[in-house]
Design an enzyme around this catalytic site. Structure first.
Site, mmCIF file in Angstrom:
data_model
loop_
_atom_site.group_PDB
_atom_site.id
_atom_site.type_symbol
_atom_site.label_atom_id
_atom_site.label_comp_id
_atom_site.label_asym_id
_atom_site.label_seq_id
_atom_site.Cartn_x
_atom_site.Cartn_y
_atom_site.Cartn_z
ATOM 1 N N HIS A 11 -6.915 9.839 -2.457
ATOM 2 C CA HIS A 11 -6.372 9.756 -1.104
ATOM 3 C C HIS A 11 -7.299 10.393 -0.065
ATOM 4 O O HIS A 11 -7.533 9.823 1.004
ATOM 5 C CB HIS A 11 -5.001 10.428 -1.078
ATOM 6 C CG HIS A 11 -4.123 9.953 0.031
ATOM 7 N ND1 HIS A 11 -2.744 9.933 -0.062
ATOM 8 C CD2 HIS A 11 -4.404 9.493 1.272
ATOM 9 C CE1 HIS A 11 -2.229 9.471 1.052
ATOM 10 N NE2 HIS A 11 -3.217 9.204 1.891
ATOM 11 N N LYS A 41 -2.086 6.254 -4.447
ATOM 12 C CA LYS A 41 -3.175 7.200 -4.197
ATOM 13 C C LYS A 41 -2.905 8.553 -4.846
ATOM 14 O O LYS A 41 -1.767 9.045 -4.830
ATOM 15 C CB LYS A 41 -3.370 7.387 -2.682
ATOM 16 C CG LYS A 41 -3.563 6.084 -1.928
ATOM 17 C CD LYS A 41 -3.655 6.298 -0.433
ATOM 18 C CE LYS A 41 -3.601 4.988 0.312
ATOM 19 N NZ LYS A 41 -2.248 4.398 0.357
ATOM 20 N N ASP A 83 0.848 -1.191 0.000
ATOM 21 C CA ASP A 83 0.000 0.000 0.000
ATOM 22 C C ASP A 83 0.883 1.240 0.000
ATOM 23 O O ASP A 83 1.608 1.496 0.966
ATOM 24 C CB ASP A 83 -0.922 0.008 1.214
ATOM 25 C CG ASP A 83 -1.868 1.197 1.174
ATOM 26 O OD1 ASP A 83 -2.792 1.184 0.346
ATOM 27 O OD2 ASP A 83 -1.663 2.149 1.955
ATOM 28 N N TYR A 88 3.414 9.921 0.295
ATOM 29 C CA TYR A 88 4.332 9.335 1.271
ATOM 30 C C TYR A 88 5.786 9.675 0.946
ATOM 31 O O TYR A 88 6.651 9.586 1.813
ATOM 32 C CB TYR A 88 4.175 7.823 1.346
ATOM 33 C CG TYR A 88 2.811 7.338 1.794
ATOM 34 C CD1 TYR A 88 1.863 8.206 2.333
ATOM 35 C CD2 TYR A 88 2.468 5.997 1.675
ATOM 36 C CE1 TYR A 88 0.620 7.756 2.732
ATOM 37 C CE2 TYR A 88 1.227 5.533 2.080
ATOM 38 C CZ TYR A 88 0.298 6.413 2.592
ATOM 39 O OH TYR A 88 -0.937 5.948 2.984
#
Length: 346
Positions: free
Chosen positions: A139, A108, A78, A83
């Site tokens: 997201h 996302k 994931d 990130y």
């Protein structure tokens, strides 16, 4: 209320077969063991029920974590553009030696890219070193100013996110659907969408979201929302299923008592509980021993938890422990229960 045997797209269903709660639960267990823990989505694709979360994993740690996870048996990663570590995720994938086609990869769309959906995807694909995604999520259901004071977290003077209020969520979803039609992603879904937000896109959706990734754990089980997702054939996923840093979940009396009864770790029960409620779990760790323990422990707990155990765990939050751990200052009403309505953006 225990959810063993629920019908719908979750892991207790196998190509439309239905039966008693006991039969369905037995079928789910067999399905988990015999098919690498796959759950059928509403478009016919399958998703592994246990994945490695990569949020807050540092770039110099995440490659080793991904490699360790894949070697331990995980087949689900994931990820997210926001990130900032997708290059390292790709490095870990390649170092593991596991073929790309055997790994389910999620990423996302970030809020500053709601008007540039394909551009955000292209960056993710390049960073990961792949030419497609298995699953691409919105997201958060909040578009942000792409020309604001920060490329990731633009803010207004009041400290709230700099929301792009002229961007309609329905248009973002249409752009997500276009990616499926182009063959760049196999499935699309939502993340952090309440029922209110989902109902903004469902009336116009040609493609129903395959999943909705949420903060789901013992203290924030969102059982009412899970029932709604079931009614719409949307599979729930849990980020932070063990809570966040210094999580209070590990010392919860009910969870620890059940863990002791079965000779399990409390973390095993926390993950197995969510699997029992047909939720995909995405525990995050960068420690190889913990990564492997989460994978094996989740399945061990799932196979040992009885219906009355799940009933007890379902009641923990309602009994006074309800607590969200992740509530960014969006400055908009996301429509969630147990999330105070903020001072709206101005």
């Amino acid at each position: 209320m225990a959810r063993f045997g629920r019908s719908g797209p979750g892991p207790s269903t196998c190509k439309g077969q239905q039966g008693t709660d006991s039969e369905s639960r037995t079928l789910f267990r067999t399905f988990l063991i015999m098919s690498s823990h796959l759950i059928k989505l509403n478009n016919g694709e399958s998703i592994p029920a246990i994945g490695l979360g990569t949020w807050q994993s540092k770039p110099n740690e995440v490659a080793h974590a991904v490699e360790a996870a894949l070697r331990a048996g995980y087949r689900h990663l994931d990820c997210a553009w926001a990130y900032g570590n997708e290059k390292e995720v790709g490095q870990g994938l390649r170092a593991s030696g596991v073929p790309r086609e055997e790994v389910y990869i999620t990423s996302k769309l970030w809020g500053t890219y709601h008007r540039r959906v394909e551009e955000c995807l292209d960056q993710t694909l390049a960073n990961l070193g792949t030419d497609y995604l298995d699953l691409y999520l919105v997201h958060w259901p909040v578009a942000m100013n792409p020309n604001g004071n920060h490329p990731v977290f633009p803010t207004r003077q009041n400290g709230n996110r700099d929301v792009d209020e002229s961007r309609d969520l329905k248009d973002t979803w249409k752009d997500m659907e276009a990616l499926v039609k182009k063959g760049e992603v196999k499935s699309i879904g939502a993340s952090n969408f309440s029922q209110m937000m989902l109902e903004k896109i469902l009336p116009i959706a040609e493609i129903i979201p395959a999943v909705n990734q949420l903060e789901l754990h013992l203290y924030n089980p969102q059982l009412k929302l899970l029932d709604y997702l079931k009614s719409k054939t949307i599979v729930p996923q849990a980020y932070s299923p063990l809570g966040s840093t210094n999580s209070p979940l590990f010392t919860d009396e009910v969870a620890t008592q059940i863990a002791s009864k079965y000779g399990l770790n409390t973390s095993d029960v926390l993950l197995g509980y969510l699997l029992a409620n047909d939720v995909v779990v995405l525990p995050k760790s960068v420690t190889p021993t913990r990564i492997e323990a989460n994978f094996k422990g989740a399945l061990a707990a799932y196979n040992k938890l009885a219906a009355d155990d799940v009933d007890k765990l379902d009641g923990v939050a309602a009994g006074g422990k309800q607590k969200r751990l992740i509530m960014p200052a969006w400055g908009v009403d996301l429509g969630f229960d147990n999330w105070p309505i903020p001072n709206l953006n101005k």
